[in-house]
Design an enzyme around this catalytic site. Structure first.
Site, mmCIF file in Angstrom:
data_model
loop_
_atom_site.group_PDB
_atom_site.id
_atom_site.type_symbol
_atom_site.label_atom_id
_atom_site.label_comp_id
_atom_site.label_asym_id
_atom_site.label_seq_id
_atom_site.Cartn_x
_atom_site.Cartn_y
_atom_site.Cartn_z
ATOM 1 N N CYS A 126 5.690 -0.263 6.359
ATOM 2 C CA CYS A 126 5.416 0.548 7.548
ATOM 3 C C CYS A 126 4.991 1.929 7.049
ATOM 4 O O CYS A 126 4.698 2.094 5.862
ATOM 5 C CB CYS A 126 6.611 0.599 8.496
ATOM 6 S SG CYS A 126 8.064 1.453 7.865
ATOM 7 N N CYS A 200 3.704 -1.713 11.152
ATOM 8 C CA CYS A 200 3.192 -0.493 11.763
ATOM 9 C C CYS A 200 1.677 -0.589 11.841
ATOM 10 O O CYS A 200 1.016 -0.946 10.855
ATOM 11 C CB CYS A 200 3.617 0.713 10.924
ATOM 12 S SG CYS A 200 2.799 2.250 11.343
ATOM 13 N N CYS A 207 -2.778 -0.310 4.121
ATOM 14 C CA CYS A 207 -1.914 -1.000 3.164
ATOM 15 C C CYS A 207 -2.739 -1.640 2.052
ATOM 16 O O CYS A 207 -3.692 -2.375 2.319
ATOM 17 C CB CYS A 207 -1.091 -2.071 3.888
ATOM 18 S SG CYS A 207 0.026 -2.990 2.805
#
Length: 265
Positions: A126, A200, A207
């Site tokens: 996240c 998230c 990411c």
């Protein structure tokens, strides 16, 4: 001829009517992999967006699918499949056909036997790594009795775990995370994971690649202030319950049964 009480015309249960449509079944199957946006579903099912949106609305009206605005781009909406609601509806559908088909909508829970040739690895990501991802990491480790290698990280980690995250794990699941620390995704750059799960919407966009299978759970940040400017503990309770449900539905995907302690409780 004698009368037969069951010889009447009845409407099939709503779940069967909704799921039986070929396109809606493909949408349900796609959402079973993780939360997705309309444009992603359009690509998955190769159908026009207006048609996909129409059938998504029917699934939402039927309570099988939920939607929430993206925290990354408010113009986007993430759709989420309510697997527990599907399980309940499926069980009710069987009972409607015959009482002998009534089944409890519960996930299989069995004792772990034998050894795995490969230890499954899962990474939760996240933004702050202070609530959602450490809660998910702790719950997966808890439910698998440590049989899965778990980790969590943030794309912009906070200095410490949120105290409400520590509290909800202790009070609701008897998990002590008081000594836990946050870490940056860059700290794991040399590692690979079988499953990478972003929790998230913002973290999903940035990411790094850590492994072959990546899915998204669109979960609101419980640490965000509400309209009064306060951060309430109730939000953390709801978030932990949501993540716990998702973790338990993740178990069959990982082919890892839940811990014996939970199954015998």
């Amino acid at each position: 001829m004698g009368s037969h009480p069951r010889d009447v015309t009845v409407t099939p249960p709503q779940f069967l009517r909704l799921a039986a449509h070929p396109l809606r079944w493909r949408l349900l199957t796609a959402l079973a992999d993780g939360d997705q946006r309309v444009r992603e579903l359009v690509e998955r099912v190769t159908e026009p967006q207006n048609l996909v949106s129409y059938h998504l609305r029917l699934l939402r009206d039927g309570g099988l699918v939920a939607a929430r605005r993206s925290s990354f781009d408010g113009r986007d909406t993430y759709y989420h499949l309510d697997l527990e609601r599907c399980a309940e509806a499926l069980a009710a559908g069987g009972a409607a056909l015959h009482p002998a088909l009534r089944q409890a909508p519960a996930l299989p829970r069995r004792r772990v036997t034998g050894a795995r040739s490969h230890r499954v690895t899962v990474l939760f990501v996240c933004t702050g790594n202070s609530a959602r991802s450490p809660i998910a990491e702790a719950l997966l480790r808890h439910h698998t009795a440590g049989r899965v290698t778990t980790a969590s990280a943030g794309t912009s980690p906070k200095p410490h775990l949120h105290p409400h995250a520590v509290r909800v794990l202790r009070e609701s699941f008897a998990i002590d995370l008081s000594g836990g620390r946050t870490q940056h995704v860059d700290d794991l750059s040399d590692r690979r994971f079988d499953h990478v799960i972003t929790l998230c919407d913002k973290a999903r966009e940035v990411c790094p690649e850590f492994g072959p299978r990546r899915v998204h759970w669109s979960i609101a940040d419980p640490g965000a202030a509400d309209d009064t400017g306060r951060v309430g503990y109730t939000a953390f309770q709801h978030t932990a319950a949501d993540i716990d449900t998702r973790i338990r539905h993740l178990m069959p995907v990982l082919n890892i049964p839940e811990t014996v302690a939970r199954s015998e409780s």
